[in-house]
Write a protein that holds these residues in place. Structure first.
Motif, PDB file in Angstrom:
ATOM      1  N   ALA A 149       0.738  -1.167  -0.060  1.00 53.70           N
ATOM      2  CA  ALA A 149      -0.016  -0.166  -0.095  1.00 53.70           C
ATOM      3  C   ALA A 149       0.780   1.157   0.170  1.00 53.70           C
ATOM      4  N   LEU A 150       2.347   1.147   0.589  1.00 50.60           N
ATOM      5  CA  LEU A 150       3.098   2.407   0.565  1.00 50.60           C
ATOM      6  C   LEU A 150       4.008   2.277  -0.571  1.00 50.60           C
ATOM      7  N   GLY A 151       3.847   1.426  -1.622  1.00 56.28           N
ATOM      8  CA  GLY A 151       4.672   1.341  -2.740  1.00 56.28           C
ATOM      9  C   GLY A 151       5.840   0.258  -2.665  1.00 56.28           C
ATOM     10  N   ILE A 152       5.834  -0.322  -1.661  1.00 47.79           N
ATOM     11  CA  ILE A 152       7.159  -1.353  -1.212  1.00 47.79           C
ATOM     12  C   ILE A 152       6.667  -2.561  -1.321  1.00 47.79           C
ATOM     13  N   HIS A 153       7.229  -3.454  -2.286  1.00 48.02           N
ATOM     14  CA  HIS A 153       7.002  -4.776  -2.792  1.00 48.02           C
ATOM     15  C   HIS A 153       8.332  -5.727  -2.462  1.00 48.02           C
ATOM     16  N   MET A 154       7.941  -6.724  -1.560  1.00 48.14           N
ATOM     17  CA  MET A 154       9.042  -7.494  -1.203  1.00 48.14           C
ATOM     18  C   MET A 154       9.705  -8.181  -2.627  1.00 48.14           C
ATOM     19  N   PRO A 155      11.121  -8.269  -2.795  1.00 47.48           N
ATOM     20  CA  PRO A 155      11.692  -8.805  -3.903  1.00 47.48           C
ATOM     21  C   PRO A 155      11.141 -10.331  -4.229  1.00 47.48           C
ATOM     22  N   ARG A 225       9.980  10.272   3.445  1.00 41.08           N
ATOM     23  CA  ARG A 225       8.819  11.203   2.660  1.00 41.08           C
ATOM     24  C   ARG A 225       8.032  10.560   1.808  1.00 41.08           C
ATOM     25  N   MET A 226       6.739  10.296   2.346  1.00 41.70           N
ATOM     26  CA  MET A 226       5.668   9.451   1.828  1.00 41.70           C
ATOM     27  C   MET A 226       4.790  10.447   0.928  1.00 41.70           C
ATOM     28  N   ALA A 227       4.513  10.622  -0.225  1.00 42.70           N
ATOM     29  CA  ALA A 227       3.403  11.202  -0.608  1.00 42.70           C
ATOM     30  C   ALA A 227       2.465  10.506  -1.908  1.00 42.70           C
ATOM     31  N   PRO A 228       1.506  10.882  -2.027  1.00 44.21           N
ATOM     32  CA  PRO A 228       0.570  10.066  -3.107  1.00 44.21           C
ATOM     33  C   PRO A 228       1.443   9.531  -4.561  1.00 44.21           C
ATOM     34  N   ASP A 229       2.488  10.551  -4.722  1.00 41.52           N
ATOM     35  CA  ASP A 229       3.202  10.311  -5.913  1.00 41.52           C
ATOM     36  C   ASP A 229       4.301   9.471  -5.811  1.00 41.52           C
ATOM     37  N   GLY A 230       4.823   9.094  -4.657  1.00 48.37           N
ATOM     38  CA  GLY A 230       5.964   8.122  -4.314  1.00 48.37           C
ATOM     39  C   GLY A 230       6.459   8.202  -3.060  1.00 48.37           C
ATOM     40  N   LEU A 231       7.858   7.959  -2.905  1.00 54.62           N
ATOM     41  CA  LEU A 231       8.559   7.786  -1.496  1.00 54.62           C
ATOM     42  C   LEU A 231      10.128   8.147  -1.728  1.00 54.62           C
ATOM     43  N   LYS A 232      10.497   8.869  -1.045  1.00 54.65           N
ATOM     44  CA  LYS A 232      11.712   9.402  -0.756  1.00 54.65           C
ATOM     45  C   LYS A 232      12.563   9.010   0.421  1.00 54.65           C
ATOM     46  N   MET A 246      25.965   0.353   4.840  1.00 53.75           N
ATOM     47  CA  MET A 246      25.640   0.796   3.538  1.00 53.75           C
ATOM     48  C   MET A 246      24.871   2.115   3.847  1.00 53.75           C
ATOM     49  N   VAL A 247      25.289   3.318   3.163  1.00 50.25           N
ATOM     50  CA  VAL A 247      24.596   4.291   3.365  1.00 50.25           C
ATOM     51  C   VAL A 247      24.165   4.960   2.083  1.00 50.25           C
ATOM     52  N   GLY A 248      23.215   6.000   2.184  1.00 48.20           N
ATOM     53  CA  GLY A 248      22.921   6.610   0.846  1.00 48.20           C
ATOM     54  C   GLY A 248      21.387   7.120   0.845  1.00 48.20           C
ATOM     55  N   GLY A 249      20.723   7.174  -0.149  1.00 43.64           N
ATOM     56  CA  GLY A 249      19.409   7.796  -0.380  1.00 43.64           C
ATOM     57  C   GLY A 249      18.823   7.538  -1.768  1.00 43.64           C
ATOM     58  N   GLY A 250      17.693   7.633  -1.795  1.00 45.81           N
ATOM     59  CA  GLY A 250      16.910   7.681  -3.262  1.00 45.81           C
ATOM     60  C   GLY A 250      15.448   7.649  -3.155  1.00 45.81           C
ATOM     61  N   THR A 251      14.728   7.322  -4.176  1.00 54.12           N
ATOM     62  CA  THR A 251      13.453   7.463  -4.416  1.00 54.12           C
ATOM     63  C   THR A 251      12.624   6.051  -4.880  1.00 54.12           C
ATOM     64  N   ILE A 252      11.430   6.172  -4.733  1.00 54.70           N
ATOM     65  CA  ILE A 252      10.490   4.890  -5.322  1.00 54.70           C
ATOM     66  C   ILE A 252       9.609   5.692  -6.073  1.00 54.70           C
ATOM     67  N   ASP A 253       9.277   5.602  -7.304  1.00 49.98           N
ATOM     68  CA  ASP A 253       8.411   6.588  -7.747  1.00 49.98           C
ATOM     69  C   ASP A 253       6.977   5.921  -8.124  1.00 49.98           C
ATOM     70  N   SER A 254       6.209   6.468  -8.862  1.00 49.59           N
ATOM     71  CA  SER A 254       4.768   6.292  -9.029  1.00 49.59           C
ATOM     72  C   SER A 254       4.814   5.017  -9.879  1.00 49.59           C
ATOM     73  N   LYS A 255       5.865   4.581 -10.526  1.00 46.08           N
ATOM     74  CA  LYS A 255       5.833   3.435 -11.473  1.00 46.08           C
ATOM     75  C   LYS A 255       6.602   2.272 -10.477  1.00 46.08           C
ATOM     76  N   ASN A 256       6.960   2.378  -9.431  1.00 42.11           N
ATOM     77  CA  ASN A 256       7.748   1.816  -8.481  1.00 42.11           C
ATOM     78  C   ASN A 256       9.118   1.271  -8.651  1.00 42.11           C
ATOM     79  N   GLU A 257       9.747   2.420  -9.528  1.00 42.11           N
ATOM     80  CA  GLU A 257      11.177   2.304  -9.921  1.00 42.11           C
ATOM     81  C   GLU A 257      12.103   2.689  -8.865  1.00 42.11           C
ATOM     82  N   LEU A 258      13.189   2.205  -8.748  1.00 44.85           N
ATOM     83  CA  LEU A 258      14.106   2.541  -7.759  1.00 44.85           C
ATOM     84  C   LEU A 258      15.267   3.467  -8.316  1.00 44.85           C
ATOM     85  N   ASP A 259      15.705   4.384  -7.562  1.00 45.73           N
ATOM     86  CA  ASP A 259      16.761   5.315  -8.038  1.00 45.73           C
ATOM     87  C   ASP A 259      17.492   5.466  -6.618  1.00 45.73           C
ATOM     88  N   PHE A 260      18.203   4.880  -6.340  1.00 47.40           N
ATOM     89  CA  PHE A 260      18.959   4.919  -5.078  1.00 47.40           C
ATOM     90  C   PHE A 260      20.632   5.160  -5.561  1.00 47.40           C
TER      91      PHE A 260
END
Length: 367
Positions: A149-155, A225-232, A246-260
């Motif tokens: 429901a939060l745009g996070i799917h298990m591998p 930061r979770m908004a209707p258009d994705g997660l950061k 491991m350190v870093g950061g990134g986003t999960i967009d509305s297409k469920n694509e990762l960019d970390f």
């Protein structure tokens, strides 16, 4: 369906809003998307069932009861949750000021429980929330079925089999465009059916990492930061014993694509011939004339692409060269973006030669 059963009156002749009400309210299968509580244009949704008592006297209304949210979908790119959210709530609302208070309440997903409190306003165009969510040592396994429901799917093939989750979040904004910010922490977790070593095979410095069929996560914390258009996610910090940290950061967009963008700081000892990390260290030692004896701290930058169901770990070749060379020469790992950097002495001609040679090996232009 909507049912209101109780008593109303006597009617206040000056202002009907002040008319006393004592009733029981029952709502079944309220579609939050079609009614506008959630943004249907973003694909959000959920079904609400509610049982509550309502008492209103002199413009002050109090509502107590329980609510169940089923098939919740709160971020575009997610999927309806397969488990419901149950909330035991208590609110007080001023009918003249159009504002209310959420008294300490409880949110439950399986055996995981969090505490709610805050305020809300209801102007003419919908409710605006200011709600705090605090949870401590919640069983991660129980929360797993709600993560889509939060745009996070298990591998694919993986599942959380152990661990606890703690949260400190704040929900703010209109109900159909709520933005959630705060931090989360996952501790002593086991992700069964996920072989991190095979996922890292594309990153030469990490080739050979053997995590087996299960991945142990000692600690994972992040600001969210979770908004209707994705997660950061910012300030992502994880301790994974099979690698290090491991350190870093990134986003999960509305297409469920990762960019970390990430960096792994290795715990292996450079100089051990059996280790692939050691081989990289030995190569750098030869190129630079170093002794090749640095222990721990070598940092390997990489990116995570793909989707949460099928994450792809991709080497950051330029960052890898710079980070590992810096570690070999100064016995200090490079740090993730935003962290304090250790000043380095000017490179000697021999070191510059080593950098040039390494750039050639990696088919990158000389810096």
């Amino acid at each position: 369906t909507f049912k209101l059963d109780g008593t109303v009156g006597p009617v206040d002749q000056a202002d009907a809003v002040l008319t006393p009400v004592h009733a029981k309210l029952t709502i079944a299968s309220l579609n939050l998307a079609s009614t506008g509580f959630l943004d249907p244009s973003a694909g959000l949704g959920g079904l609400l069932d509610l049982n509550a008592t309502l008492a209103s006297e002199k413009g002050e209304a109090q509502t107590k009861g329980s609510a169940k949210l089923s098939k919740a979908l709160l971020i575009a790119g997610g999927a309806p949750a397969t488990v419901p959210v149950d909330v035991d709530f208590n609110t007080k609302y001023n009918l003249l000021k159009n504002s209310g208070v959420l008294e300490p309440s409880t949110l439950k997903i399986g055996a995981a429980a969090a505490h709610l409190s805050g305020t809300f306003e209801v102007p003419t165009d919908g409710a605006i929330l200011h709600i705090k969510v605090e949870g401590k040592d919640m069983p991660a396994k129980d929360l797993q079925a709600f993560l889509p429901a939060l745009g996070i799917h298990m591998p694919t093939g993986a599942s959380l089999q152990a661990g606890t989750l703690s949260t400190n979040l704040e929900l703010a904004g209109p109900t159909n465009k709520v933005v959630t910010t705060g931090n989360v922490g996952l501790y002593a977790a086991k992700l069964a059916g996920f072989d991190l070593g095979s996922k890292l095979s594309a990153i030469s410095a990490l080739t050979g990492v053997k995590s087996g069929s299960d991945l142990v996560i000692e600690k994972l914390t992040s600001n969210l930061r979770m908004a209707p258009d994705g997660l950061k996610a910012d300030n992502f910090d994880a301790v994974v014993p099979v690698i290090g940290s491991m350190v870093g950061g990134g986003t999960i967009d509305s297409k469920n694509e990762l960019d970390f963008k990430m960096a792994a700081t290795l715990t292996d000892v450079i100089g051990n011939a059996a280790s692939p990390v050691s081989s990289a260290g030995a190569l750098l030692g030869k190129l630079t004339g170093g002794a090749g004896g640095c222990k721990q701290g070598t940092t390997v930058p990489f990116q995570i692409k793909g989707t949460t169901k099928d994450p792809k770990f991709i080497p950051d070749v330029g960052g890898l060269a710079a980070g590992m060379l810096k570690s070999q020469l100064g016995c200090v790992g490079s740090v993730a973006s935003g962290a304090e950097k250790t000043p380095q002495k000017a490179a000697s001609p021999l070191e510059q030669l080593g950098t040039s040679a390494l750039g050639g090996l990696l088919k990158k232009k000389k810096p």
